[in-house]
Scaffold this motif. Structure first.
Motif, short mmCIF file in Angstrom:
data_model
loop_
_atom_site.label_atom_id
_atom_site.label_comp_id
_atom_site.label_asym_id
_atom_site.label_seq_id
_atom_site.Cartn_x
_atom_site.Cartn_y
_atom_site.Cartn_z
N SER A 54 59.49 17.69 9.00
CA SER A 54 58.46 17.23 7.98
C SER A 54 57.39 16.25 8.86
CB SER A 54 58.75 16.58 6.88
OG SER A 54 59.49 15.40 7.01
N PRO A 55 56.24 16.21 8.33
CA PRO A 55 55.47 15.03 8.99
C PRO A 55 55.89 13.78 9.11
CG PRO A 55 54.17 16.43 7.13
CD PRO A 55 55.39 16.70 7.27
N ASP A 56 56.77 13.32 8.17
CA ASP A 56 57.26 11.88 8.24
C ASP A 56 58.65 12.19 9.16
OD1 ASP A 56 58.77 13.29 6.61
OD2 ASP A 56 58.76 11.79 5.03
N GLY A 57 58.84 13.22 10.04
CA GLY A 57 59.88 13.32 10.67
C GLY A 57 61.37 13.66 10.38
N ILE A 58 61.74 14.05 8.93
CA ILE A 58 62.74 14.66 8.55
C ILE A 58 63.08 16.10 9.16
CG2 ILE A 58 64.09 15.28 6.44
CD1 ILE A 58 62.65 12.94 5.05
N SER A 82 57.94 30.11 2.68
CA SER A 82 59.19 29.32 2.74
C SER A 82 59.18 28.02 3.27
CB SER A 82 59.98 30.27 3.91
OG SER A 82 59.47 30.10 5.21
N PHE A 83 60.32 27.36 3.01
CA PHE A 83 60.35 25.84 3.62
C PHE A 83 59.94 25.69 5.02
CE2 PHE A 83 62.98 22.07 4.74
CZ PHE A 83 62.19 21.21 4.19
N LYS A 84 60.45 26.42 6.00
CA LYS A 84 60.30 26.35 7.11
C LYS A 84 58.71 26.36 7.49
CE LYS A 84 62.12 31.01 8.41
NZ LYS A 84 63.02 31.09 7.15
N ALA A 85 58.19 27.47 6.76
CA ALA A 85 56.68 27.71 6.99
C ALA A 85 55.99 26.57 6.51
CB ALA A 85 56.41 28.97 6.21
N GLN A 86 56.31 25.97 5.45
CA GLN A 86 55.61 24.82 4.86
C GLN A 86 55.78 23.73 5.92
OE1 GLN A 86 56.91 23.81 0.89
NE2 GLN A 86 57.22 25.85 0.47
N GLN A 87 56.91 23.43 6.62
CA GLN A 87 57.01 22.45 7.57
C GLN A 87 56.23 22.78 8.91
OE1 GLN A 87 61.29 21.52 8.42
NE2 GLN A 87 60.88 19.75 6.82
N LEU A 88 56.16 23.79 9.02
CA LEU A 88 55.18 24.25 10.42
C LEU A 88 53.84 24.08 10.03
CD1 LEU A 88 57.30 27.55 11.56
CD2 LEU A 88 57.12 25.11 12.60
N ASP A 89 53.42 24.65 8.64
CA ASP A 89 51.94 24.42 8.42
C ASP A 89 51.34 22.90 8.56
OD1 ASP A 89 51.42 26.89 8.05
OD2 ASP A 89 52.07 26.93 5.75
N ASN A 90 52.63 21.88 8.15
CA ASN A 90 52.11 20.64 8.07
C ASN A 90 52.42 19.73 9.49
OD1 ASN A 90 51.26 20.38 5.31
ND2 ASN A 90 53.29 20.65 4.76
N ASN A 91 53.22 20.45 10.34
CA ASN A 91 53.79 19.75 11.48
C ASN A 91 54.04 20.89 12.29
OD1 ASN A 91 54.60 18.07 13.58
ND2 ASN A 91 56.64 17.52 12.70
N PRO A 92 53.04 21.74 13.15
CA PRO A 92 53.16 22.65 13.96
C PRO A 92 53.77 22.59 15.19
CG PRO A 92 50.97 21.94 14.02
CD PRO A 92 51.50 21.25 13.15
N LYS A 93 55.02 22.05 15.30
CA LYS A 93 55.93 21.85 16.43
C LYS A 93 57.38 22.29 16.11
CE LYS A 93 53.20 17.70 17.82
NZ LYS A 93 52.57 17.65 16.45
N ALA A 94 57.89 22.79 16.92
CA ALA A 94 59.52 23.39 16.74
C ALA A 94 60.18 23.45 17.94
CB ALA A 94 59.32 24.68 16.29
N CYS A 95 61.59 23.54 17.77
CA CYS A 95 62.32 23.61 19.05
C CYS A 95 63.35 24.85 18.73
CB CYS A 95 63.29 22.45 19.06
SG CYS A 95 64.47 22.58 20.64
#
Length: 214
Positions: A54-58, A82-95
């Motif tokens: 999430s944008p706040d790092g969770i 989906s939940f992961k897509a929402q996180q990627l929309d708000n914080n487009p970084k991943a591992c």
């Protein structure tokens, strides 16, 4: 129970990873390991952990399937609501993490994320089995639903309505591409002195190769 868990260990001894053997480009190195993994007939060789935040790092992590890779990056598909897509929309970084235990190898890919083109998503969607396409139309992924019966009934209704027809890709479903900025290749070695080779993308778009302590 804790003591039993603590005694679980495996002594890795199959292969080595030396700088002289590593490719200059991490995607080429991944392709080399990928071909070996495929030839090893590993079950679901394309299964990978996808970590988002999430944008706040969770953080949040789950297993998804790799559906293609190139110099552009590593591609997977999902519901854009989906939940992961929402996180990627708000914080487009991943591992991404691959673990091929049969070869005693891991690959870790950290990168920036962008959506695949509609054409790429359309092409892959139409290649899926019909039941998977109907499933994508049916499921409001990651949302709370009232019961298993609810989703089963919804699927059966869509199956009757869509079976044998051309099923258009929903606008809320498509691909993502993870464009790597760091890639680490881990090869298990005896005594936990594992080989770890890390590639880091530089400002000039060249890759810096370094060995990490195990």
């Amino acid at each position: 129970m804790k003591s039993e868990i603590a005694t679980i260990r495996l002594n890795y001894s199959q292969k080595v990873l030396l700088e002289d053997d590593a490719e200059d480009d991490p995607v080429k190195q991944f392709n080399k390991w990928w071909q070996e993994a495929v030839l090893s007939e590993i079950d679901e060789v394309n299964a990978m952990a996808l970590a988002t935040a999430s944008p706040d790092g969770i953080p949040s992590a789950r297993i998804v399937l790799l559906k293609g890779f190139s110099e552009k990056g590593f591609m997977f598909f999902t519901n854009y609501e989906s939940f992961k897509a929402q996180q990627l929309d708000n914080n487009p970084k991943a591992c991404l993490v691959f673990f091929w235990k049969e070869l005693e190898r891991q690959v870790r890919i950290t990168g920036l994320v962008q959506k695949a083109t509609p054409e790429e998503s359309d092409t892959y969607f139409q290649s899926r089995p019909e039941e998977s396409r109907i499933g994508a139309v049916t499921s409001p992924q990651s949302r709370v639903i009232e019961s298993r019966e609810w989703i089963d009934e919804r699927y059966e209704k869509n199956k009757k309505r869509l079976s044998g027809k051309t099923i258009k890709r929903p606008d809320y479903w498509g691909g993502y591409i993870v464009r790597p900025v760091i890639m680490e290749f881990w090869q298990g070695r005896p005594g936990r002195l594992h080989d770890r080779i890390q590639y880091t993308l530089q400002n000039n778009n060249e890759w810096k190769i370094e060995r990490l302590a195990p």
